[in-house]
Design a protein around this motif. Structure first.
Motif, short mmCIF file in Angstrom:
data_model
loop_
_atom_site.label_atom_id
_atom_site.label_comp_id
_atom_site.label_asym_id
_atom_site.label_seq_id
_atom_site.Cartn_x
_atom_site.Cartn_y
_atom_site.Cartn_z
N ASP A 85 0.81 -1.22 0.00
CA ASP A 85 0.00 0.00 0.00
C ASP A 85 0.84 1.27 0.00
OD1 ASP A 85 -2.64 -1.35 0.29
OD2 ASP A 85 -1.75 -2.01 2.17
N ASN B 220 -0.75 1.73 -5.06
CA ASN B 220 -0.33 3.07 -4.62
C ASN B 220 -0.08 3.94 -5.85
OD1 ASN B 220 0.72 5.32 -3.30
ND2 ASN B 220 2.74 4.38 -2.97
N ALA C 18 -2.00 6.64 0.87
CA ALA C 18 -3.41 6.31 1.09
C ALA C 18 -4.14 6.36 -0.24
CB ALA C 18 -4.05 7.28 2.09
N TYR D 159 -8.35 5.90 -2.00
CA TYR D 159 -9.79 5.66 -1.80
C TYR D 159 -10.43 5.38 -3.15
CZ TYR D 159 -14.62 6.18 -0.33
OH TYR D 159 -15.96 5.95 -0.06
N PHE E 7 -10.97 1.79 1.13
CA PHE E 7 -9.96 2.73 1.64
C PHE E 7 -8.74 1.94 2.06
CE2 PHE E 7 -8.00 4.76 5.39
CZ PHE E 7 -7.52 5.92 4.77
N THR E 8 -7.56 2.36 1.60
CA THR E 8 -6.32 1.71 2.00
C THR E 8 -5.34 2.76 2.51
OG1 THR E 8 -5.15 1.85 -0.13
CG2 THR E 8 -6.67 0.00 0.17
N VAL E 9 -4.52 2.36 3.46
CA VAL E 9 -3.47 3.23 3.98
C VAL E 9 -2.27 2.35 4.30
CG1 VAL E 9 -4.31 3.05 6.36
CG2 VAL E 9 -2.88 4.99 5.69
#
Length: 511
Positions: free
Chosen positions: A42, A53, A326, A328, A368-370
Protein backbone atom coordinates in the motif's frame (compact mmCIF):
# COMPACT_ATOMS: atom_id res chain seq x y z
CA UNK A 1 -43.07 -26.41 -4.54
CA UNK A 2 -42.19 -25.14 -8.00
CA UNK A 3 -41.02 -21.86 -6.52
CA UNK A 4 -38.97 -23.69 -3.92
CA UNK A 5 -37.07 -25.67 -6.55
CA UNK A 6 -36.51 -22.59 -8.69
CA UNK A 7 -35.04 -20.68 -5.76
CA UNK A 8 -32.87 -23.61 -4.82
CA UNK A 9 -31.30 -24.09 -8.23
CA UNK A 10 -30.97 -20.57 -9.57
CA UNK A 11 -29.94 -18.82 -6.36
CA UNK A 12 -27.40 -21.49 -5.47
CA UNK A 13 -25.77 -21.30 -8.85
CA UNK A 14 -25.70 -17.55 -8.90
CA UNK A 15 -23.91 -16.82 -5.68
CA UNK A 16 -21.33 -19.53 -5.21
CA UNK A 17 -18.70 -17.99 -7.49
CA UNK A 18 -16.87 -15.62 -5.17
CA UNK A 19 -13.31 -14.37 -5.63
CA UNK A 20 -10.84 -17.25 -5.33
CA UNK A 21 -8.23 -14.70 -4.35
CA UNK A 22 -7.28 -12.09 -1.76
CA UNK A 23 -9.49 -9.18 -0.78
CA UNK A 24 -13.08 -8.35 0.13
CA UNK A 25 -16.37 -10.10 -0.53
CA UNK A 26 -16.50 -8.85 -4.14
CA UNK A 27 -12.99 -7.42 -4.65
CA UNK A 28 -9.69 -9.01 -5.68
CA UNK A 29 -6.62 -7.15 -4.37
CA UNK A 30 -3.93 -9.49 -5.77
CA UNK A 31 -3.43 -7.75 -9.09
CA UNK A 32 0.34 -8.03 -9.36
CA UNK A 33 2.94 -10.68 -8.46
CA UNK A 34 4.67 -8.10 -6.26
CA UNK A 35 1.61 -8.24 -3.99
CA UNK A 36 1.53 -12.05 -4.02
CA UNK A 37 5.07 -12.29 -2.68
CA UNK A 38 4.74 -9.58 -0.05
CA UNK A 39 1.02 -8.90 0.75
CA UNK A 40 1.78 -5.33 1.89
CA UNK A 41 2.21 -2.92 -1.03
CA UNK A 42 0.00 0.00 0.00
CA UNK A 43 2.99 2.37 0.42
CA UNK A 44 5.53 0.68 -1.86
CA UNK A 45 6.99 2.47 -4.87
CA UNK A 46 6.77 0.34 -8.00
CA UNK A 47 4.86 -0.25 -11.22
CA UNK A 48 2.38 -2.43 -9.29
CA UNK A 49 1.41 0.82 -7.58
CA UNK A 50 -0.84 1.57 -10.56
CA UNK A 51 -3.30 -0.43 -8.44
CA UNK A 52 -1.94 -0.40 -4.86
CA UNK A 53 -0.33 3.07 -4.62
CA UNK A 54 -0.95 5.09 -7.80
CA UNK A 55 0.27 8.38 -6.34
CA UNK A 56 3.61 6.76 -5.50
CA UNK A 57 4.22 5.76 -9.15
CA UNK A 58 5.06 9.41 -9.81
CA UNK A 59 8.34 8.94 -7.91
CA UNK A 60 9.59 6.32 -10.39
CA UNK A 61 12.13 7.30 -13.07
CA UNK A 62 11.06 9.07 -16.23
CA UNK A 63 10.07 6.84 -19.12
CA UNK A 64 7.76 3.93 -19.81
CA UNK A 65 7.10 1.24 -17.19
CA UNK A 66 5.16 -1.95 -17.93
CA UNK A 67 4.18 -4.96 -15.78
CA UNK A 68 2.74 -8.18 -17.25
CA UNK A 69 1.35 -10.74 -14.81
CA UNK A 70 -0.18 -14.23 -14.87
CA UNK A 71 -1.71 -16.07 -11.93
CA UNK A 72 -3.22 -19.51 -11.38
CA UNK A 73 -5.66 -19.99 -8.51
CA UNK A 74 -7.19 -23.19 -7.18
CA UNK A 75 -9.79 -23.23 -4.44
CA UNK A 76 -12.00 -25.81 -2.79
CA UNK A 77 -15.25 -25.00 -0.99
CA UNK A 78 -16.64 -27.43 1.53
CA UNK A 79 -20.05 -27.37 3.20
CA UNK A 80 -20.95 -29.85 5.93
CA UNK A 81 -24.76 -29.82 6.09
CA UNK A 82 -26.91 -31.40 8.80
CA UNK A 83 -30.51 -32.21 7.87
CA UNK A 84 -32.64 -34.87 9.61
CA UNK A 85 -34.35 -35.67 6.28
CA UNK A 86 -30.99 -36.78 4.81
CA UNK A 87 -31.32 -40.11 6.64
CA UNK A 88 -33.81 -41.15 3.94
CA UNK A 89 -31.32 -40.56 1.12
CA UNK A 90 -30.45 -43.78 -0.72
CA UNK A 91 -26.76 -42.76 -0.92
CA UNK A 92 -26.47 -41.41 2.62
CA UNK A 93 -26.22 -44.68 4.59
CA UNK A 94 -28.73 -43.41 7.15
CA UNK A 95 -26.63 -40.33 8.02
CA UNK A 96 -28.12 -36.91 8.68
CA UNK A 97 -24.80 -35.15 7.96
CA UNK A 98 -23.45 -34.82 4.42
CA UNK A 99 -20.43 -33.14 2.86
CA UNK A 100 -20.76 -31.10 -0.34
CA UNK A 101 -17.52 -30.05 -2.02
CA UNK A 102 -16.89 -27.74 -4.93
CA UNK A 103 -13.73 -27.01 -6.91
CA UNK A 104 -13.00 -23.53 -8.21
CA UNK A 105 -10.24 -23.12 -10.77
CA UNK A 106 -8.93 -19.98 -12.42
CA UNK A 107 -6.08 -21.16 -14.66
CA UNK A 108 -5.43 -17.80 -16.28
CA UNK A 109 -5.77 -14.58 -14.28
CA UNK A 110 -4.02 -11.83 -16.26
CA UNK A 111 -3.18 -8.28 -15.26
CA UNK A 112 -1.30 -5.40 -16.83
CA UNK A 113 -0.04 -2.16 -15.31
CA UNK A 114 1.57 0.59 -17.37
CA UNK A 115 2.84 4.11 -16.67
CA UNK A 116 4.59 6.91 -18.53
CA UNK A 117 6.50 9.33 -16.31
CA UNK A 118 7.69 12.71 -17.50
CA UNK A 119 8.81 15.40 -15.10
CA UNK A 120 6.18 15.90 -12.44
CA UNK A 121 3.52 13.84 -14.25
CA UNK A 122 2.75 10.14 -14.34
CA UNK A 123 0.11 8.87 -16.76
CA UNK A 124 -1.15 5.41 -15.81
CA UNK A 125 -3.33 2.59 -17.09
CA UNK A 126 -4.20 -0.85 -15.76
CA UNK A 127 -6.20 -3.96 -16.51
CA UNK A 128 -7.03 -6.75 -14.05
CA UNK A 129 -9.70 -9.20 -12.97
CA UNK A 130 -10.99 -7.20 -10.00
CA UNK A 131 -13.69 -9.69 -8.98
CA UNK A 132 -14.48 -13.35 -9.52
CA UNK A 133 -11.90 -14.83 -11.85
CA UNK A 134 -12.95 -18.40 -12.56
CA UNK A 135 -15.59 -21.06 -12.30
CA UNK A 136 -16.80 -23.26 -9.46
CA UNK A 137 -18.34 -26.69 -9.95
CA UNK A 138 -20.30 -28.73 -7.43
CA UNK A 139 -20.60 -32.08 -9.21
CA UNK A 140 -23.14 -33.39 -6.69
CA UNK A 141 -25.01 -30.14 -6.13
CA UNK A 142 -25.18 -28.60 -2.66
CA UNK A 143 -27.20 -29.02 0.50
CA UNK A 144 -30.04 -26.79 -0.63
CA UNK A 145 -30.56 -29.00 -3.67
CA UNK A 146 -30.85 -32.18 -1.65
CA UNK A 147 -32.80 -30.56 1.19
CA UNK A 148 -35.61 -29.68 -1.20
CA UNK A 149 -35.90 -33.24 -2.53
CA UNK A 150 -35.53 -34.71 0.97
CA UNK A 151 -38.38 -32.52 2.21
CA UNK A 152 -40.61 -33.71 -0.64
CA UNK A 153 -39.81 -37.35 0.11
CA UNK A 154 -40.60 -36.75 3.76
CA UNK A 155 -44.00 -35.30 2.87
CA UNK A 156 -44.73 -38.25 0.57
CA UNK A 157 -44.26 -40.81 3.33
CA UNK A 158 -48.05 -41.19 3.83
CA UNK A 159 -48.20 -42.33 0.18
CA UNK A 160 -45.58 -45.03 0.70
CA UNK A 161 -42.31 -43.17 0.16
CA UNK A 162 -39.49 -44.44 2.39
CA UNK A 163 -36.52 -42.73 0.75
CA UNK A 164 -35.20 -40.74 -2.20
CA UNK A 165 -32.37 -40.43 -4.69
CA UNK A 166 -31.25 -37.64 -7.01
CA UNK A 167 -28.49 -36.24 -9.20
CA UNK A 168 -27.52 -32.62 -8.62
CA UNK A 169 -25.07 -30.36 -10.43
CA UNK A 170 -24.11 -26.70 -10.22
CA UNK A 171 -21.55 -24.63 -12.08
CA UNK A 172 -20.96 -20.90 -11.91
CA UNK A 173 -18.51 -18.69 -13.80
CA UNK A 174 -17.87 -15.05 -12.93
CA UNK A 175 -15.45 -12.37 -14.15
CA UNK A 176 -15.28 -8.69 -13.25
CA UNK A 177 -12.79 -6.95 -15.56
CA UNK A 178 -11.36 -3.62 -14.40
CA UNK A 179 -9.91 -1.02 -16.79
CA UNK A 180 -8.18 1.87 -14.98
CA UNK A 181 -6.95 5.23 -16.27
CA UNK A 182 -5.45 8.01 -14.17
CA UNK A 183 -2.67 10.50 -13.58
CA UNK A 184 -0.40 11.34 -10.66
CA UNK A 185 1.33 14.68 -10.07
CA UNK A 186 4.35 15.48 -7.89
CA UNK A 187 3.33 18.57 -5.96
CA UNK A 188 6.76 18.67 -4.30
CA UNK A 189 9.76 16.37 -4.18
CA UNK A 190 8.05 14.61 -1.24
CA UNK A 191 4.35 14.79 -2.04
CA UNK A 192 2.32 13.43 -4.92
CA UNK A 193 -1.41 13.11 -5.59
CA UNK A 194 -3.46 10.95 -7.93
CA UNK A 195 -6.84 11.03 -9.63
CA UNK A 196 -8.35 8.42 -11.90
CA UNK A 197 -11.29 6.15 -12.62
CA UNK A 198 -12.00 2.48 -13.19
CA UNK A 199 -14.45 1.01 -15.68
CA UNK A 200 -15.75 -2.29 -14.34
CA UNK A 201 -17.36 -4.81 -16.67
CA UNK A 202 -18.96 -7.91 -15.17
CA UNK A 203 -19.99 -11.11 -16.91
CA UNK A 204 -21.32 -14.29 -15.32
CA UNK A 205 -22.87 -17.58 -16.36
CA UNK A 206 -24.66 -20.09 -14.14
CA UNK A 207 -25.97 -23.59 -14.81
CA UNK A 208 -27.88 -25.81 -12.41
CA UNK A 209 -29.40 -29.23 -12.83
CA UNK A 210 -31.50 -31.46 -10.60
CA UNK A 211 -32.65 -34.68 -12.26
CA UNK A 212 -33.05 -38.45 -12.02
CA UNK A 213 -35.17 -38.03 -8.91
CA UNK A 214 -36.08 -41.45 -7.54
CA UNK A 215 -38.60 -42.38 -4.83
CA UNK A 216 -37.89 -45.43 -2.73
CA UNK A 217 -40.82 -47.49 -1.46
CA UNK A 218 -41.07 -50.64 0.63
CA UNK A 219 -41.07 -52.78 -2.52
CA UNK A 220 -38.88 -50.99 -5.05
CA UNK A 221 -37.31 -47.79 -6.36
CA UNK A 222 -39.32 -45.90 -8.97
CA UNK A 223 -38.74 -42.70 -10.96
CA UNK A 224 -40.40 -39.66 -9.48
CA UNK A 225 -42.80 -39.36 -12.42
CA UNK A 226 -43.87 -43.01 -12.09
CA UNK A 227 -44.49 -42.54 -8.39
CA UNK A 228 -46.64 -39.48 -9.12
CA UNK A 229 -48.69 -41.42 -11.68
CA UNK A 230 -49.27 -44.34 -9.33
CA UNK A 231 -50.08 -42.08 -6.40
CA UNK A 232 -52.45 -40.00 -8.47
CA UNK A 233 -54.19 -43.14 -9.69
CA UNK A 234 -54.74 -44.40 -6.15
CA UNK A 235 -55.91 -41.00 -4.94
CA UNK A 236 -58.29 -40.57 -7.88
CA UNK A 237 -59.82 -43.95 -7.13
CA UNK A 238 -60.09 -43.12 -3.43
CA UNK A 239 -61.76 -39.79 -4.18
CA UNK A 240 -64.30 -41.55 -6.42
CA UNK A 241 -65.09 -44.12 -3.70
CA UNK A 242 -65.47 -41.53 -0.96
CA UNK A 243 -67.57 -39.28 -3.21
CA UNK A 244 -69.93 -42.18 -3.97
CA UNK A 245 -70.07 -43.19 -0.31
CA UNK A 246 -70.83 -39.65 0.81
CA UNK A 247 -73.65 -39.40 -1.74
CA UNK A 248 -75.21 -42.62 -0.41
CA UNK A 249 -74.90 -41.48 3.22
CA UNK A 250 -76.37 -38.08 2.41
CA UNK A 251 -79.28 -39.73 0.58
CA UNK A 252 -79.92 -42.03 3.54
CA UNK A 253 -79.82 -39.17 6.04
CA UNK A 254 -82.17 -37.14 3.84
CA UNK A 255 -84.66 -40.04 3.83
CA UNK A 256 -84.62 -40.27 7.64
CA UNK A 257 -85.17 -36.53 7.91
CA UNK A 258 -88.05 -36.64 5.38
CA UNK A 259 -89.78 -39.33 7.43
CA UNK A 260 -89.26 -37.33 10.61
CA UNK A 261 -87.24 -40.14 12.11
CA UNK A 262 -84.01 -39.57 14.09
CA UNK A 263 -80.81 -39.99 12.08
CA UNK A 264 -78.68 -42.83 13.46
CA UNK A 265 -75.59 -41.47 15.21
CA UNK A 266 -73.43 -44.07 13.45
CA UNK A 267 -74.53 -42.78 10.03
CA UNK A 268 -73.71 -39.15 10.95
CA UNK A 269 -70.30 -40.19 12.24
CA UNK A 270 -69.51 -42.10 9.07
CA UNK A 271 -70.51 -39.10 6.96
CA UNK A 272 -68.24 -36.77 8.93
CA UNK A 273 -65.35 -39.21 8.68
CA UNK A 274 -65.89 -39.68 4.95
CA UNK A 275 -65.92 -35.94 4.33
CA UNK A 276 -62.68 -35.50 6.33
CA UNK A 277 -60.99 -38.31 4.41
CA UNK A 278 -62.16 -36.86 1.10
CA UNK A 279 -60.77 -33.42 1.98
CA UNK A 280 -57.44 -34.99 2.92
CA UNK A 281 -57.24 -36.88 -0.37
CA UNK A 282 -58.13 -33.76 -2.34
CA UNK A 283 -55.43 -31.82 -0.48
CA UNK A 284 -52.88 -34.53 -1.24
CA UNK A 285 -53.93 -34.52 -4.88
CA UNK A 286 -53.46 -30.77 -5.07
CA UNK A 287 -50.00 -31.12 -3.52
CA UNK A 288 -49.02 -33.73 -6.09
CA UNK A 289 -50.18 -31.47 -8.90
CA UNK A 290 -47.63 -28.83 -7.80
CA UNK A 291 -44.89 -31.42 -8.36
CA UNK A 292 -45.82 -32.28 -11.93
CA UNK A 293 -43.37 -29.78 -13.42
CA UNK A 294 -40.49 -31.66 -11.83
CA UNK A 295 -41.29 -35.20 -12.88
CA UNK A 296 -38.40 -34.92 -15.39
CA UNK A 297 -36.16 -32.84 -13.12
CA UNK A 298 -35.07 -29.21 -13.46
CA UNK A 299 -32.52 -27.58 -15.77
CA UNK A 300 -31.88 -23.87 -15.41
CA UNK A 301 -29.45 -21.41 -17.03
CA UNK A 302 -28.76 -17.76 -16.37
CA UNK A 303 -26.29 -15.29 -17.94
CA UNK A 304 -25.58 -11.84 -16.53
CA UNK A 305 -23.63 -8.79 -17.64
CA UNK A 306 -23.25 -5.21 -16.49
CA UNK A 307 -20.84 -2.33 -16.04
CA UNK A 308 -20.05 0.65 -13.84
CA UNK A 309 -17.49 3.45 -13.34
CA UNK A 310 -15.93 4.68 -10.09
CA UNK A 311 -13.43 7.49 -9.32
CA UNK A 312 -10.16 6.77 -7.49
CA UNK A 313 -8.00 9.24 -5.54
CA UNK A 314 -4.65 8.79 -3.82
CA UNK A 315 -1.79 10.53 -2.04
CA UNK A 316 1.84 9.63 -1.28
CA UNK A 317 4.26 11.39 1.08
CA UNK A 318 7.97 10.71 1.57
CA UNK A 319 9.94 11.76 4.65
CA UNK A 320 13.42 10.45 5.42
CA UNK A 321 13.48 6.64 5.31
CA UNK A 322 9.69 6.46 5.43
CA UNK A 323 6.99 6.55 2.79
CA UNK A 324 3.28 6.91 3.57
CA UNK A 325 0.37 6.47 1.17
CA UNK A 326 -3.41 6.31 1.09
CA UNK A 327 -5.99 5.52 -1.57
CA UNK A 328 -9.79 5.66 -1.80
CA UNK A 329 -11.79 3.83 -4.45
CA UNK A 330 -15.38 5.01 -4.63
CA UNK A 331 -18.25 2.55 -4.80
CA UNK A 332 -18.88 1.13 -8.27
CA UNK A 333 -22.57 1.14 -9.06
CA UNK A 334 -23.24 -2.12 -10.90
CA UNK A 335 -26.47 -3.39 -12.40
CA UNK A 336 -26.31 -6.91 -13.82
CA UNK A 337 -28.79 -7.63 -16.61
CA UNK A 338 -30.19 -11.15 -16.87
CA UNK A 339 -30.65 -13.42 -19.83
CA UNK A 340 -32.30 -16.39 -18.18
CA UNK A 341 -34.70 -19.31 -18.43
CA UNK A 342 -36.68 -17.65 -15.61
CA UNK A 343 -39.20 -15.89 -17.85
CA UNK A 344 -41.94 -14.81 -15.45
CA UNK A 345 -42.11 -12.89 -12.20
CA UNK A 346 -42.61 -14.87 -9.00
CA UNK A 347 -44.01 -13.89 -5.64
CA UNK A 348 -40.75 -15.01 -4.03
CA UNK A 349 -38.01 -12.42 -4.55
CA UNK A 350 -35.11 -14.86 -4.68
CA UNK A 351 -36.41 -16.02 -8.06
CA UNK A 352 -36.91 -12.50 -9.38
CA UNK A 353 -33.19 -11.81 -8.98
CA UNK A 354 -32.65 -13.89 -12.12
CA UNK A 355 -35.77 -13.07 -14.09
CA UNK A 356 -35.05 -12.73 -17.77
CA UNK A 357 -34.32 -9.18 -19.00
CA UNK A 358 -34.25 -7.75 -15.46
CA UNK A 359 -31.38 -5.82 -13.86
CA UNK A 360 -30.25 -6.35 -10.28
CA UNK A 361 -27.83 -4.34 -8.10
CA UNK A 362 -24.38 -5.85 -7.54
CA UNK A 363 -22.27 -2.87 -6.41
CA UNK A 364 -18.55 -3.26 -5.80
CA UNK A 365 -17.99 -1.64 -2.38
CA UNK A 366 -15.84 1.42 -1.82
CA UNK A 367 -12.33 0.68 -0.54
CA UNK A 368 -9.96 2.73 1.64
CA UNK A 369 -6.32 1.71 2.00
CA UNK A 370 -3.47 3.23 3.98
CA UNK A 371 0.11 2.02 4.31
CA UNK A 372 3.64 2.80 5.41
CA UNK A 373 7.07 1.65 4.25
CA UNK A 374 10.32 1.93 6.22
CA UNK A 375 13.66 1.49 4.50
CA UNK A 376 15.57 0.00 7.41
CA UNK A 377 18.62 -0.30 5.18
CA UNK A 378 19.06 0.60 1.50
CA UNK A 379 18.57 -3.12 0.78
CA UNK A 380 15.86 -3.92 3.37
CA UNK A 381 12.30 -2.57 3.46
CA UNK A 382 9.43 -3.39 5.82
CA UNK A 383 5.79 -2.52 5.13
CA UNK A 384 2.43 -2.43 6.85
CA UNK A 385 -1.06 -1.57 5.62
CA UNK A 386 -4.77 -1.50 6.38
CA UNK A 387 -7.82 -1.97 4.13
CA UNK A 388 -11.45 -1.13 4.83
CA UNK A 389 -14.19 -2.32 2.44
CA UNK A 390 -17.46 -0.41 2.86
CA UNK A 391 -19.69 -3.45 2.26
CA UNK A 392 -22.65 -2.14 4.22
CA UNK A 393 -22.78 1.01 2.07
CA UNK A 394 -23.01 -0.98 -1.16
CA UNK A 395 -26.33 -1.99 -2.71
CA UNK A 396 -26.90 -5.69 -3.36
CA UNK A 397 -30.09 -7.48 -4.32
CA UNK A 398 -32.81 -7.11 -1.65
CA UNK A 399 -30.19 -5.29 0.44
CA UNK A 400 -28.29 -8.41 1.41
CA UNK A 401 -25.57 -6.06 2.69
CA UNK A 402 -27.81 -5.11 5.60
CA UNK A 403 -27.57 -8.68 6.92
CA UNK A 404 -23.85 -8.24 7.57
CA UNK A 405 -22.75 -7.41 11.10
CA UNK A 406 -20.07 -5.04 9.82
CA UNK A 407 -17.67 -4.06 7.04
CA UNK A 408 -14.68 -6.09 5.89
CA UNK A 409 -11.27 -5.00 7.17
CA UNK A 410 -7.74 -6.25 6.58
CA UNK A 411 -4.29 -5.56 7.92
CA UNK A 412 -1.06 -6.70 6.34
CA UNK A 413 2.68 -6.65 6.87
CA UNK A 414 5.66 -7.69 4.79
CA UNK A 415 9.35 -7.27 4.13
CA UNK A 416 11.72 -7.55 1.20
CA UNK A 417 15.47 -7.88 1.02
CA UNK A 418 17.76 -7.18 -1.90
CA UNK A 419 20.22 -10.02 -1.37
CA UNK A 420 22.23 -8.87 -4.39
CA UNK A 421 21.83 -6.23 -7.06
CA UNK A 422 19.88 -8.79 -9.06
CA UNK A 423 18.04 -10.97 -6.52
CA UNK A 424 15.28 -9.84 -4.15
CA UNK A 425 13.34 -12.08 -1.75
CA UNK A 426 10.18 -11.08 0.07
CA UNK A 427 7.37 -12.41 2.23
CA UNK A 428 4.19 -11.11 3.80
CA UNK A 429 1.04 -11.76 5.78
CA UNK A 430 -2.55 -10.53 5.60
CA UNK A 431 -5.48 -10.97 8.00
CA UNK A 432 -8.99 -10.57 6.58
CA UNK A 433 -12.05 -10.22 8.78
CA UNK A 434 -15.60 -10.24 7.37
CA UNK A 435 -18.61 -8.92 9.28
CA UNK A 436 -20.56 -12.15 8.91
CA UNK A 437 -23.83 -13.21 10.51
CA UNK A 438 -25.97 -16.36 10.47
CA UNK A 439 -28.62 -14.42 8.57
CA UNK A 440 -26.18 -13.49 5.79
CA UNK A 441 -24.50 -16.88 5.48
CA UNK A 442 -25.98 -19.75 3.51
CA UNK A 443 -24.71 -22.46 1.20
CA UNK A 444 -25.69 -20.26 -1.73
CA UNK A 445 -23.30 -17.46 -0.72
CA UNK A 446 -20.56 -17.79 1.83
CA UNK A 447 -17.20 -16.35 2.77
CA UNK A 448 -15.10 -16.85 5.89
CA UNK A 449 -12.52 -14.76 7.69
CA UNK A 450 -8.98 -15.85 6.92
CA UNK A 451 -5.25 -15.24 7.06
CA UNK A 452 -2.97 -15.32 4.04
CA UNK A 453 0.79 -15.68 3.74
CA UNK A 454 2.86 -15.29 0.60
CA UNK A 455 6.49 -15.32 -0.48
CA UNK A 456 8.50 -15.01 -3.66
CA UNK A 457 11.49 -13.66 -5.50
CA UNK A 458 12.34 -10.98 -7.99
CA UNK A 459 15.29 -11.29 -10.37
CA UNK A 460 16.78 -8.44 -12.40
CA UNK A 461 17.53 -10.12 -15.71
CA UNK A 462 18.86 -6.88 -17.20
CA UNK A 463 18.75 -3.18 -16.55
CA UNK A 464 15.32 -3.02 -18.18
CA UNK A 465 13.75 -6.40 -17.34
CA UNK A 466 12.80 -7.88 -13.97
CA UNK A 467 11.10 -11.26 -13.42
CA UNK A 468 8.86 -12.04 -10.44
CA UNK A 469 7.57 -15.35 -9.07
CA UNK A 470 5.36 -15.88 -6.03
CA UNK A 471 3.05 -18.23 -4.18
CA UNK A 472 0.43 -17.44 -1.58
CA UNK A 473 -1.98 -19.52 0.44
CA UNK A 474 -5.13 -18.49 2.26
CA UNK A 475 -6.24 -20.37 5.37
CA UNK A 476 -9.91 -19.93 6.20
CA UNK A 477 -11.79 -20.15 9.47
CA UNK A 478 -14.63 -22.66 9.77
CA UNK A 479 -17.93 -20.84 10.14
CA UNK A 480 -20.65 -22.71 12.03
CA UNK A 481 -24.15 -21.53 11.20
CA UNK A 482 -27.29 -22.32 13.13
CA UNK A 483 -30.31 -22.47 10.83
CA UNK A 484 -33.93 -22.28 11.92
CA UNK A 485 -35.80 -25.25 10.37
CA UNK A 486 -38.77 -24.52 8.12
CA UNK A 487 -41.64 -26.59 6.81
CA UNK A 488 -39.73 -27.27 3.59
CA UNK A 489 -36.17 -27.46 4.92
CA UNK A 490 -35.16 -29.36 8.02
CA UNK A 491 -31.55 -28.14 7.89
CA UNK A 492 -30.29 -27.45 11.40
CA UNK A 493 -26.75 -26.22 10.73
CA UNK A 494 -24.00 -25.74 8.15
CA UNK A 495 -20.23 -25.71 8.57
CA UNK A 496 -18.37 -23.76 5.87
CA UNK A 497 -14.70 -23.69 4.95
CA UNK A 498 -12.39 -23.23 1.97
CA UNK A 499 -8.84 -23.70 0.74
CA UNK A 500 -7.06 -21.30 -1.59
CA UNK A 501 -3.70 -21.55 -3.38
CA UNK A 502 -2.34 -19.08 -5.93
CA UNK A 503 0.86 -19.19 -7.99
CA UNK A 504 2.00 -16.39 -10.25
CA UNK A 505 4.70 -15.14 -12.63
CA UNK A 506 5.33 -11.58 -13.74
CA UNK A 507 7.64 -9.48 -15.87
CA UNK A 508 8.39 -5.77 -15.28
CA UNK A 509 9.88 -3.82 -18.17
CA UNK A 510 11.33 -0.28 -18.16
CA UNK A 511 11.81 1.63 -21.42
Amino acid sequence: MKKLFTITLVSCAATLVQPAQAGGILTNTNQNIAFNRMMSRDAAIGIDGVYTNPAGVAFMDDGWHLSLNWQYAHQTRTILTTNPDFVHGMENDGRAIKKFKGNADAPIIPSIQAAYNKGKWSLQAGFAVTGGGGKCTFSDGIGSFESAVAAIANQLQPLGATGYGLEGYMRGRQFYFGFTLGAAYKVTDNLSVYGGARLLYGTASYKARLNNIVVKTANCEVPFGTFLDEANGKITGGIAQYTAGISQLEAGIAQYEAEGAPVPEEMSTKLAEARTALAQLQGTQAKLQTLETYREGVNLMSDQSGWGIAPIIGVDYKVGDFNFAAKYEFKTRMRMKNSSTVKEAHAIDAVNKFRDDSSVPEDQPALFTVGAQWSVLPSVRVNAGYHLFFDKSAHWYKHEEKKLDGNTWEWNAGAEWDITDKLTVSGGFQKTNYGLSDEYMNDMSFVMSSYTFGFGVGYQVSKKVRLNAAYFQTNYDTYHQQVTPTAMNGTTNNDYTRTNNVFGLGCDINF
